[in-house]
Design an enzyme around this catalytic site. Structure first.
Site, PDB file in Angstrom:
ATOM      1  N   TYR A 133      15.829-139.283   6.250  1.00 36.21           N
ATOM      2  CA  TYR A 133      17.196-139.355   6.778  1.00 36.21           C
ATOM      3  C   TYR A 133      17.260-140.623   7.606  1.00 36.21           C
ATOM      4  O   TYR A 133      16.387-140.851   8.458  1.00 36.21           O
ATOM      5  CB  TYR A 133      17.512-138.145   7.669  1.00 36.21           C
ATOM      6  CG  TYR A 133      17.941-136.945   6.876  1.00 36.21           C
ATOM      7  CD1 TYR A 133      19.046-137.016   6.036  1.00 36.21           C
ATOM      8  CD2 TYR A 133      17.256-135.743   6.967  1.00 36.21           C
ATOM      9  CE1 TYR A 133      19.453-135.915   5.292  1.00 36.21           C
ATOM     10  CE2 TYR A 133      17.657-134.640   6.230  1.00 36.21           C
ATOM     11  CZ  TYR A 133      18.756-134.741   5.401  1.00 36.21           C
ATOM     12  OH  TYR A 133      19.161-133.658   4.663  1.00 36.21           O
ATOM     13  N   ASP A 161      22.863-137.934  -0.267  1.00 33.70           N
ATOM     14  CA  ASP A 161      23.993-137.027  -0.523  1.00 33.70           C
ATOM     15  C   ASP A 161      24.458-136.320   0.753  1.00 33.70           C
ATOM     16  O   ASP A 161      25.120-135.298   0.702  1.00 33.70           O
ATOM     17  CB  ASP A 161      23.618-135.988  -1.596  1.00 33.70           C
ATOM     18  CG  ASP A 161      22.381-135.179  -1.206  1.00 33.70           C
ATOM     19  OD1 ASP A 161      21.933-135.286  -0.045  1.00 33.70           O
ATOM     20  OD2 ASP A 161      21.863-134.432  -2.063  1.00 33.70           O
ATOM     21  N   HIS A 253      21.346-131.282  -3.239  1.00 33.47           N
ATOM     22  CA  HIS A 253      20.860-130.809  -1.942  1.00 33.47           C
ATOM     23  C   HIS A 253      20.804-129.275  -1.916  1.00 33.47           C
ATOM     24  O   HIS A 253      21.190-128.630  -0.945  1.00 33.47           O
ATOM     25  CB  HIS A 253      21.787-131.327  -0.834  1.00 33.47           C
ATOM     26  CG  HIS A 253      21.117-131.589   0.482  1.00 33.47           C
ATOM     27  ND1 HIS A 253      20.997-132.842   1.008  1.00 33.47           N
ATOM     28  CD2 HIS A 253      20.560-130.766   1.394  1.00 33.47           C
ATOM     29  CE1 HIS A 253      20.395-132.778   2.191  1.00 33.47           C
ATOM     30  NE2 HIS A 253      20.116-131.522   2.434  1.00 33.47           N
TER      31      HIS A 253
HETATM   32  C1  HOC Z   1      24.269-134.671   7.536  1.00 30.06           C
HETATM   33  C2  HOC Z   1      22.878-134.312   7.416  1.00 30.06           C
HETATM   34  O1  HOC Z   1      18.468-131.252   4.770  1.00 30.06           O
HETATM   35  C3  HOC Z   1      19.557-129.238   5.301  1.00 30.06           C
HETATM   36  C4  HOC Z   1      18.696-130.351   5.797  1.00 30.06           C
HETATM   37  C5  HOC Z   1      19.246-130.998   7.008  1.00 30.06           C
HETATM   38  C6  HOC Z   1      20.695-131.266   6.951  1.00 30.06           C
HETATM   39  C7  HOC Z   1      21.119-132.591   7.451  1.00 30.06           C
HETATM   40  C8  HOC Z   1      22.456-133.013   6.902  1.00 30.06           C
HETATM   41  O2  HOC Z   1      19.774-128.301   6.067  1.00 30.06           O
HETATM   42  O3  HOC Z   1      20.030-129.269   4.172  1.00 30.06           O
END
Ligand code: HOC
Length: 390
Positions: A133, A161, A253
């Site tokens: 990140y 994403d 994601h």
């Molecule tokens: C805007 C960032 O990947 C999840 C992890 C952290 C989320 C961060 C999103 O919970 O999917």
């Protein structure tokens, strides 16, 4: 008991039963109406095998190479955040099991254990990838990336994403309590909101201004392979290829960001077709990975047949260690191994290279959308954006 666990779905059922409500909500939640998370799983069920017979499958080998690293499975452990919500040893459960069984772990930026603790738990020569990140403060990111490279990490998977957090309503209903599980909140974290779930509390450092213009900067700070994690379209796949990345992950994601995004498996067909117009295929310098909804070796074989180099499994392993710690992860690896052995024999493929597109019938993959297999969404009327426009 662990010996009654027969497949990766079983770990999910155990995790749901044993995890505290907050942890279960954070791990299992997906965005909005949770349509994409269901679709990730459903897409695999729309691809059918075309097994070949009489091929002497006495010995089968499912090992492979992922980004130049040996892997005992065509599967890597995808990044999932906050492992200590699931088990006191957090991500170390994955590192130790992966080291023992020759599997590659992608270290999450938002791990509960520190980056160095995780690398220290690896056995000598154990390949590791890093999920990134990007911090609003690029110096922090630069230090992190260069430190990872120095410590031997082989590839950088930049998450693309998540410029903003998806609305995971199950998680938002939980209050964030910093009980140590989520302690590795990144430097530069500001304005931590504690009343809207775990994800919101840990994500404020992430830079939404990230753009294609930053790719050369990443290239200038590291020699690691650069992979963009979270690509969904042929247009962006081609931009990544032209930007000099070494690969992409077709991922939504785990259904946690833009709901009603298509599954990585479904996007794979168009993306491979588009990449074939740009260079040799398979392309030794550009890998395509898929994640999302993978629970069976048969899912992985389908993705490989359609052009993926390897497949990421996130929640499958997360639920395994949430239920049984390191032993659970080892069992999950063993289950996949047994499934590869059986499915490759039944499919008539002795090695990963023998898994070819003709071994699957993907004609129903998009039928729900009223498309036919010949309707390639990447068609000649579309002019891909050039990098210069960003
Ligand atoms: C805007 C960032 O990947 C999840 C992890 C952290 C989320 C961060 C999103 O919970 O999917």
């Amino acid at each position: 008991p662990l010996d009654e666990v027969l497949n990766l779905h079983d770990f999910e059922a155990v995790a749901k039963a044993v995890l505290p409500a907050k942890a279960w909500a954070y791990y299992s939640s997906a965005s909005d109406d949770e349509i994409t998370i269901r679709e990730n799983r459903a897409a695999f069920q729309r691809v059918w095998f075309r097994p070949r017979i009489l091929r002497d499958v006495t010995s089968v080998d499912w090992s492979t190479t992922i980004l130049g690293c040996k892997s005992s499975l065509p599967v890597y452990i995808s990044a999932t955040a906050l492992g200590k919500l699931g088990h006191p040893d957090g991500e170390l459960n994955l590192t130790r099991a992966a080291g023992k069984h020759g599997v590659i772990q992608m270290i999450p930026t938002l791990a509960s254990c520190s980056f160095d603790e995780i690398v220290d738990a690896a056995v000598p020569g154990q390949p590791l990838f890093l999920q990134l990140y990007v911090n609003r403060d690029r110096e922090i990111t630069k230090k992190y990336v260069q430190h990872a490279e120095k410590r031997g990490v082989k590839a950088l998977f930049i998450t693309v994403d998540a410029p903003q957090l998806g609305r995971r309503e199950k998680d938002m209903r939980m209050k964030f309590v910093d009980d140590g599980a989520g302690a590795k909140v990144q430097e530069g974290q500001k304005d931590v909101k504690k009343d809207q779930g775990v994800a919101r509390a840990i994500s404020s450092f992430i830079d939404p201004s990230l753009s294609w213009k930053d790719i050369p900067w990443f290239r200038s700070i590291t020699n690691m392979h650069i992979i963009l994690k979270g690509v969904s379209t042929p247009e962006d796949a081609i931009l990544a290829y032209e930007a000099g990345c070494q690969g992409i992950v077709l991922s939504n994601h785990g259904g946690r960001q833009l709901d009603t995004s298509r599954s990585g498996l479904e996007n794979l067909v168009d993306i491979v077709a588009a990449l074939k117009t740009k260079g040799p295929w398979p392309n030794p310098n550009f890998s395509v990975f898929v994640d999302g909804g993978v629970r069976r070796a048969s899912d992985v074989l389908k993705a490989i047949a359609l052009g993926a180099s390897a497949v990421g499994v996130g929640r499958g392993f997360l639920y395994a260690f949430s239920s049984y710690g390191q032993e659970g992860v080892e069992k999950a690896i063993q289950i996949l191994r047994d499934e590869f052995e059986m499915n490759m024999r039944l499919l008539g493929a002795r090695t990963i290279n023998e898994i070819v597109p003709e071994m699957v019938d993907a004609s129903a993959l998009r039928s729900h959308a009223g498309l036919t297999p010949s309707d390639n969404l990447y068609n000649s009327t579309y002019q891909p954006l050039s990098l210069a426009s960003f």
